[in-house]
Design an enzyme around this catalytic site. Structure first.
Site, PDB file in Angstrom:
ATOM      1  CB  ALA A  71     -34.988  -6.629  43.185  1.00 49.16           C
ATOM      2  CG  HIS A 130     -29.358 -12.163  45.738  1.00 54.87           C
ATOM      3  ND1 HIS A 130     -28.543 -12.356  44.650  1.00 54.87           N
ATOM      4  CD2 HIS A 130     -30.590 -11.912  45.244  1.00 54.87           C
ATOM      5  CE1 HIS A 130     -29.262 -12.233  43.544  1.00 54.87           C
ATOM      6  NE2 HIS A 130     -30.511 -11.961  43.880  1.00 54.87           N
ATOM      7  CB  CYS A 152     -31.137 -11.846  34.031  1.00 57.01           C
ATOM      8  SG  CYS A 152     -30.703 -11.360  35.691  1.00 57.01           S
TER       9      CYS A 152
END
Ligand code: PLP
Length: 400
Positions: free
Chosen positions: A79, A212, A336
């Site tokens: 993505a 994923h 992240c």
């Protein structure tokens, strides 16, 4: 003697960070790591054609989940790459060819890769509007309507938020974009195969997918690019012109096959899985509220994907909570940005102060989560909260 009912540990409740590969997906991929190793772009012989057929079948499976045509699907590495190709590619195309549209609209709670792609465009001279959100985390359509004009090249709003799980009103956003001729991109990394997505009724022009996050392998994703009316992008990579020229390079056949298998399973079982996740989520929240009555669900309590709960435990720093919970894998803030110990910008954007943001955890349920795991997690968290509160009460007592 209760041991027989205890779940395997650590209990994995971090399905937003990544999902395990479904065993059926792994099974489907294996031949393409072995004897079926042909280059899917080598049409001259049977080995190449076998790989090409597998890739095309996977493409059709992915397309079917979102109501697209197979040729509208471009395989990418995930993505992050899809978002970059969509946002930067669309913006550059629309500015450079005739239209001179140089304005981008996005939302403050988007994934970093969307926000950073927009920031990169800003350095190229594009204007970027970042819409704020209210406590619910849901975009305000009136503000969106004010922001989108005939100069807007692209609007990028995610489908399901990766931190707080709230759903954005995609069909309404699509209608606003359509009125102004702005292209509508949605980062559907957390939504693909999990909630209903339809590129036609939602008027989506570009849609990003990650393998994923949907029980497929890591390192594969896809980008839907509308053909009618045609959406054109400036490619970021140059080479052999594979994937309609948008993503040159040899496709990883096993990973494409894995994403295709994951899509097929999602299409067959997604609706039932959603109902099961809603039951699990309710069960967890009820149990947690017994132990921690003052816990708060961050973001809209109802307009959400039930596999994601972001919960504030007032007065309990999340890192301290997790330190004492080795048997439960949950996240604090967003994975992240976890390199920096900053409060989550998403939680800040919905109005939490630093202390409440630091006292929040993200709990993710998924395909392999059991009731026993949910009960175990709620109980473990409740005990740990009581322990920390007990300690701070003792510590807080004035030394006589
Ligand atoms: C995980 C995630 C991404 C990044 O996906 P990758 O496939 O890991 O690059 C982007 N957006 C959202 C909302 C995500 O959850």
């Amino acid at each position: 003697m209760a041991a027989t009912n205890l779940p395997r540990r650590p209990v994995y409740l971090d399905y937003q960070a990544t999902t395990p590969v479904d065993p059926r997906v792994l099974e489907a991929m294996l031949p393409y790591f072995g004897e079926a190793f042909g280059n899917p772009h080598s049409a001259a012989h049977a080995l190449g054609r076998e790989a090409a057929e597998a890739v095309e079948a996977a493409r059709a499976s992915v397309a079917a989940v979102i109501g697209a045509e197979p040729r509208e699907i471009v395989f990418t590495s995930g993505a992050t790459e899809s978002n970059n190709i969509a946002i930067i590619g669309a913006a550059r195309f629309r500015r450079n060819y005739r239209e001179r549209r140089d304005h981008i609209v996005t939302v403050a709670t988007e994934h970093k890769c969307v926000l950073e792609s927009c920031a990169a465009l800003e350095r190229e001279g594009f204007r970027v509007t970042r819409l704020p959100v209210s406590r619910s985390g849901i975009v305000d359509l009136d503000r969106l309507r004010e922001a989108v004009t005939a100069e807007t090249a692209l609007v990028s709003v995610m489908a399901v938020n990766n931190e707080i799980g709230v759903l954005q009103p995609l069909a309404d956003i699509g209608a606003v974009c359509h009125e102004q001729g702005a292209w509508f991109h949605t980062d559907a990394a957390q939504a693909f195969g999990k909630i209903e997505l339809d590129v036609e009724s939602m008027r989506i022009d570009l849609l990003s997918i990650s393998g994923h996050k949907a029980y497929g392998p890591k390192g594969i994703g896809a980008l839907y690019v509308r053909r009618r009316p045609r959406v054109r992008l400036e490619p970021l990579f140059h080479g052999g012109g594979q994937e309609r020229g948008l993503r040159s390079g040899t496709l990883p056949t096993p990973l494409c096959v894995g994403l295709g298998a994951a899509a097929t399973i999602a299409r067959e079982q997604g609706a039932e899985e959603l109902r099961r996740l809603a039951r699990l989520s309710r069960r967890f929240l009820e149990a947690l509220r017994e132990g921690v009555p003052d816990c708060i669900v961050n973001g809209d309590p109802d307009v959400r994907f039930p596999g994601n709960l972001n919960i504030a435990l007032p007065g309990i720093p999340a890192d301290k909570l997790i330190e004492g919970l080795p048997d439960v894998a949950v996240a604090t803030g967003s994975a992240c940005t976890s390199a920096a110990v900053e409060p989550s910008y998403v939680l800040r954007a919905i109005g939490l102060d630093d202390a409440m943001a630091a006292a929040s955890i993200r709990i993710g349920f998924g395909r392999f989560t059991t009731e026993a795991e949910v009960d175990f997690a709620a109980d473990s968290i409740s005990r740990r909260v009581a322990e920390i509160r007990g300690q701070s009460r003792t510590a807080g007592k004035p030394a006589a």
